[in-house]
Design a protein around this motif. Structure first.
Motif, mmCIF file in Angstrom:
data_model
loop_
_atom_site.group_PDB
_atom_site.id
_atom_site.type_symbol
_atom_site.label_atom_id
_atom_site.label_comp_id
_atom_site.label_asym_id
_atom_site.label_seq_id
_atom_site.Cartn_x
_atom_site.Cartn_y
_atom_site.Cartn_z
ATOM 1 N N GLU A 370 -4.673 -7.867 0.546
ATOM 2 C CA GLU A 370 -4.984 -7.551 1.943
ATOM 3 C C GLU A 370 -3.960 -8.260 2.830
ATOM 4 N N LYS A 371 -3.240 -7.471 3.625
ATOM 5 C CA LYS A 371 -2.221 -8.040 4.497
ATOM 6 C C LYS A 371 -2.111 -7.183 5.751
ATOM 7 N N LYS A 372 -2.300 -7.817 6.908
ATOM 8 C CA LYS A 372 -2.210 -7.132 8.201
ATOM 9 C C LYS A 372 -3.116 -5.904 8.252
ATOM 10 N N GLY A 373 -4.322 -6.033 7.685
ATOM 11 C CA GLY A 373 -5.300 -4.949 7.748
ATOM 12 C C GLY A 373 -5.043 -3.825 6.767
ATOM 13 N N GLU A 374 -4.008 -3.948 5.914
ATOM 14 C CA GLU A 374 -3.712 -2.921 4.917
ATOM 15 C C GLU A 374 -4.044 -3.450 3.524
ATOM 16 N N PHE A 375 -4.390 -2.525 2.621
ATOM 17 C CA PHE A 375 -4.796 -2.894 1.267
ATOM 18 C C PHE A 375 -3.932 -2.153 0.246
ATOM 19 N N ILE A 376 -3.413 -2.891 -0.715
ATOM 20 C CA ILE A 376 -2.586 -2.301 -1.769
ATOM 21 C C ILE A 376 -3.098 -2.771 -3.122
ATOM 22 N N LEU A 377 -3.433 -1.797 -3.985
ATOM 23 C CA LEU A 377 -3.791 -2.092 -5.360
ATOM 24 C C LEU A 377 -2.500 -2.225 -6.164
ATOM 25 N N THR A 378 -2.352 -3.347 -6.864
ATOM 26 C CA THR A 378 -1.131 -3.602 -7.626
ATOM 27 C C THR A 378 -1.462 -3.871 -9.087
ATOM 28 N N VAL A 379 -0.675 -3.263 -9.963
ATOM 29 C CA VAL A 379 -0.748 -3.545 -11.402
ATOM 30 C C VAL A 379 0.617 -4.074 -11.822
ATOM 31 N N LYS A 380 0.628 -5.253 -12.436
ATOM 32 C CA LYS A 380 1.880 -5.843 -12.922
ATOM 33 C C LYS A 380 1.852 -5.895 -14.447
ATOM 34 N N GLU A 381 2.984 -5.494 -15.057
ATOM 35 C CA GLU A 381 3.132 -5.553 -16.504
ATOM 36 C C GLU A 381 4.295 -6.491 -16.808
ATOM 37 N N HIS A 382 4.010 -7.598 -17.468
ATOM 38 C CA HIS A 382 5.047 -8.579 -17.766
ATOM 39 C C HIS A 382 6.071 -8.010 -18.739
ATOM 40 N N LEU A 383 7.362 -8.171 -18.421
ATOM 41 C CA LEU A 383 8.442 -7.695 -19.275
ATOM 42 C C LEU A 383 9.153 -8.830 -19.991
ATOM 43 N N ALA A 384 9.577 -9.847 -19.226
ATOM 44 C CA ALA A 384 10.359 -10.929 -19.846
ATOM 45 C C ALA A 384 10.318 -12.171 -18.983
ATOM 46 N N THR A 385 10.566 -13.317 -19.631
ATOM 47 C CA THR A 385 10.690 -14.593 -18.939
ATOM 48 C C THR A 385 11.947 -15.281 -19.429
ATOM 49 N N GLN A 386 12.756 -15.733 -18.490
ATOM 50 C CA GLN A 386 13.974 -16.452 -18.835
ATOM 51 C C GLN A 386 14.162 -17.598 -17.842
ATOM 52 N N GLY A 387 13.994 -18.829 -18.341
ATOM 53 C CA GLY A 387 14.089 -19.973 -17.437
ATOM 54 C C GLY A 387 13.008 -19.891 -16.374
ATOM 55 N N ASP A 388 13.420 -19.927 -15.089
ATOM 56 C CA ASP A 388 12.464 -19.820 -13.991
ATOM 57 C C ASP A 388 12.428 -18.408 -13.412
ATOM 58 N N ILE A 389 12.947 -17.422 -14.183
ATOM 59 C CA ILE A 389 12.984 -16.034 -13.708
ATOM 60 C C ILE A 389 11.955 -15.216 -14.467
ATOM 61 N N ASN A 390 11.114 -14.532 -13.734
ATOM 62 C CA ASN A 390 10.093 -13.665 -14.305
ATOM 63 C C ASN A 390 10.445 -12.220 -13.989
ATOM 64 N N THR A 391 10.361 -11.326 -14.982
ATOM 65 C CA THR A 391 10.642 -9.911 -14.768
ATOM 66 C C THR A 391 9.402 -9.101 -15.112
ATOM 67 N N VAL A 392 8.954 -8.274 -14.174
ATOM 68 C CA VAL A 392 7.747 -7.476 -14.395
ATOM 69 C C VAL A 392 7.953 -6.068 -13.856
ATOM 70 N N ASN A 393 7.218 -5.116 -14.449
ATOM 71 C CA ASN A 393 7.049 -3.802 -13.836
ATOM 72 C C ASN A 393 5.908 -3.921 -12.838
ATOM 73 N N GLU A 394 6.146 -3.506 -11.607
ATOM 74 C CA GLU A 394 5.108 -3.598 -10.583
ATOM 75 C C GLU A 394 4.794 -2.204 -10.068
ATOM 76 N N PHE A 395 3.512 -1.824 -10.119
ATOM 77 C CA PHE A 395 3.054 -0.519 -9.654
ATOM 78 C C PHE A 395 2.135 -0.742 -8.461
ATOM 79 N N ASN A 396 2.467 -0.130 -7.327
ATOM 80 C CA ASN A 396 1.709 -0.331 -6.089
ATOM 81 C C ASN A 396 1.045 0.956 -5.631
ATOM 82 N N TYR A 397 -0.247 0.891 -5.351
ATOM 83 C CA TYR A 397 -1.018 2.055 -4.920
ATOM 84 C C TYR A 397 -1.747 1.725 -3.615
ATOM 85 N N PRO A 398 -1.257 2.193 -2.469
ATOM 86 C CA PRO A 398 -1.965 1.968 -1.197
ATOM 87 C C PRO A 398 -3.358 2.605 -1.247
ATOM 88 N N ILE A 399 -4.376 1.883 -0.806
ATOM 89 C CA ILE A 399 -5.741 2.411 -0.752
ATOM 90 C C ILE A 399 -6.333 2.085 0.607
#
Length: 498
Positions: A370-399
């Motif tokens: 919830e941000k500024k009165g808007e709502f977004i459903l998010t699904v994250k799928e972890h892909l890889a971790t290297q050091g302090d870097i995280n890589t994910v697939n992020e899927f966003n669905y406004p609702i």
């Protein structure tokens, strides 16, 4: 054997093109010549030479029954990423099947009792001494490699030769086919249910393996392509019938329209409009044909579940982002130093509602922000971790707010938005974040103060795409004597606090 027959046989055995030989054969006026040079048995003298010259064949007998085996090679297909891949196995098989039926009719007209052999061909074919089975469960032909199709006719009576000793397998267990299989069907032996070709031919929810399918529309030759026993060079792909949008349009029009273009390629057995419609929508997504979005959305409420799931997958690809970002935990002192010394461009308050499920795959995160009165459903799928870097697939669905509040209160089924099997998700709480955004030497830094379940913590995040941005970020950490570290994501820190 007549002089001209010897000449034709000699030229055929050295001819690179079946079509070129067929033209030569017509020019010689030999359409009525029988196959007198055959050493396979007298029965083949009754088969018109024009029906057999393009195939390798064997005729063996055992226990009062004879088997005529036809082996027909093909050249593998090469396609571009914006085309759908249809394995040349299928058009080759359709061509061979038509010839088999002609041979069957011809033999029936000569008084032979003949029928198409049903069931598993491999044990019979191996009695020809020309083929063996490889680790990928495909058959290898001594002249064609694995790029061939096969048909068998069963004839009553003993003709031809006795079974030959089985050909010794040439597979060296090099593991190249195992590594090439995108769906892991060759690990620990051949698992048919994981084979992409099997999944395509079965009645399936194709969105479940959408990422694996990529542009593989019908068939897959990954293991054959990797096999060192194959040496055929791919042929260029005909672009018209491999256009995913063309397949999509014809699938909408129905079976008759599909048969006109794809009947000779896939055969009537595979011309199933609803199934091909679902596959074509997945293919459009994987070929990045998002210009068709409005047309695809028309099938969001299609009566066939496969089509509905394919539309969900298409929309998930539209909404997909690959997020690659630095995440570093800060001490309260480091946090205060940064916000006091750096210019804060803006402040954002957001609340993340987190969801859990007993069957949520490892590495998945489900939240509603919830941000500024808007709502977004998010699904994250972890892909890889290297050091302090995280890589994910992020899927966003406004609702809408109404749907969001209902999901937070009562839970929801993730499959309503994301291409997954039924997955009941329940809200277990939220995290409040005050985010301060800093523009530092061309990179955007997000400095967060988080509060959840009586716990407070601080972190800095920075999305990056280039090595130069990495360098700038690390120079910022060095300025404040911050040691790079990769903390657990907010979601998992929240779960740990429960």
């Amino acid at each position: 054997m007549t002089k001209i027959n010897k000449r034709i046989y000699y030229i055929y055995n050295r001819c690179d093109s079946f079509l070129g030989f067929e033209k030569l054969y017509e020019n010689c006026g030999q359409r009525n010549i029988k196959n007198k040079f055959s050493k396979k048995g007298d029965i083949l003298k009754d088969v018109d030479f024009s029906l057999l010259y393009q195939y390798d064949y064997s005729l063996i007998h055992q226990n009062g029954v004879s088997y005529l085996m036809l082996f027909y090679p093909y050249v593998p297909l090469e396609v571009t990423p914006d085309q759908i891949f249809i394995d040349n196995y299928y058009p080759a098989f359709q061509s061979l099947r038509k010839s088999k039926l002609k041979i069957k009719d011809f033999l029936l007209s000569k008084g032979y009792e003949v029928e198409a052999e049903q069931g598993v061909f491999k044990p019979i074919a191996m009695q020809s001494g020309k083929v063996c089975v490889l680790r990928n469960n495909l058959m290898y032909h001594k002249d064609y490699g694995t790029y061939f199709v096969m048909e068998i006719l069963r004839i009553k009576g003993e003709y031809g030769s006795l079974p030959m000793p089985p050909m010794k397998s040439l597979c060296t267990n090099c593991n190249l086919c195992v590594e090439a299989c995108k769906n892991g069907c060759l690990k620990g032996g051949f698992e048919k249910e994981k084979c992409i070709r099997f999944i395509q031919e079965k009645e399936e929810d194709f969105s479940q393996i959408g990422e694996v399918l990529k542009n593989l529309f019908w068939g897959c030759n990954a293991c054959q392509k990797a096999c060192p026993l194959n040496d055929k060079k791919p042929q260029p792909s005909p672009s018209e019938y491999l256009d995913p949008y063309k397949m999509f349009q014809l699938s909408i029009q129905g079976k008759k329209a599909l048969q006109q273009v794809y009947g000779s390629i896939l055969g009537d057995n595979y011309i199933r409009p609803r199934k091909l419609l679902a596959l074509s929508i997945v293919a459009l997504a994987n070929c990045n044909r998002f210009d068709c979005k409005d047309q695809v959305l028309e099938f969001e409420n299609h009566p066939d579940e496969r089509v509905r799931n394919a539309v969900k997958y298409f929309l998930s690809r539209v909404n997909k982002e690959v997020e690659r970002e630095h995440k570093v935990l800060l001490s309260p002192f480091q946090y205060q130093q940064i916000i006091q010394n750096e210019k804060v461009e803006k402040e954002i308050f957001q609340r993340n509602y987190y969801f859990v499920s007993s069957t949520l795959p490892k590495g998945y995160v489900v939240r509603i922000r919830e941000k500024k009165g808007e709502f977004i459903l998010t699904v994250k799928e972890h892909l890889a971790t290297q050091g302090d870097i995280n890589t994910v697939n992020e899927f966003n669905y406004p609702i809408s707010q109404k749907i969001a509040l209902d999901y937070i209160e009562n839970g929801f089924d993730l499959s309503a938005h994301h291409p997954t099997s039924s997955l009941r998700c329940l809200c277990v709480g939220y995290t409040d974040t005050l985010r301060k955004v800093i523009d530092w030497k061309g990179i955007v830094l997000e400095v967060d103060y988080n509060k959840y379940n009586g716990i407070e913590d601080y972190e800095i995040e920075c999305e990056i795409t280039t090595a130069k941005q990495d360098e700038i970020f690390y120079s910022f950490l060095e300025k404040y004597s911050i040691t790079p570290n990769l903390p657990k994501a907010k979601y998992f820190r929240f779960l740990d606090s429960l």
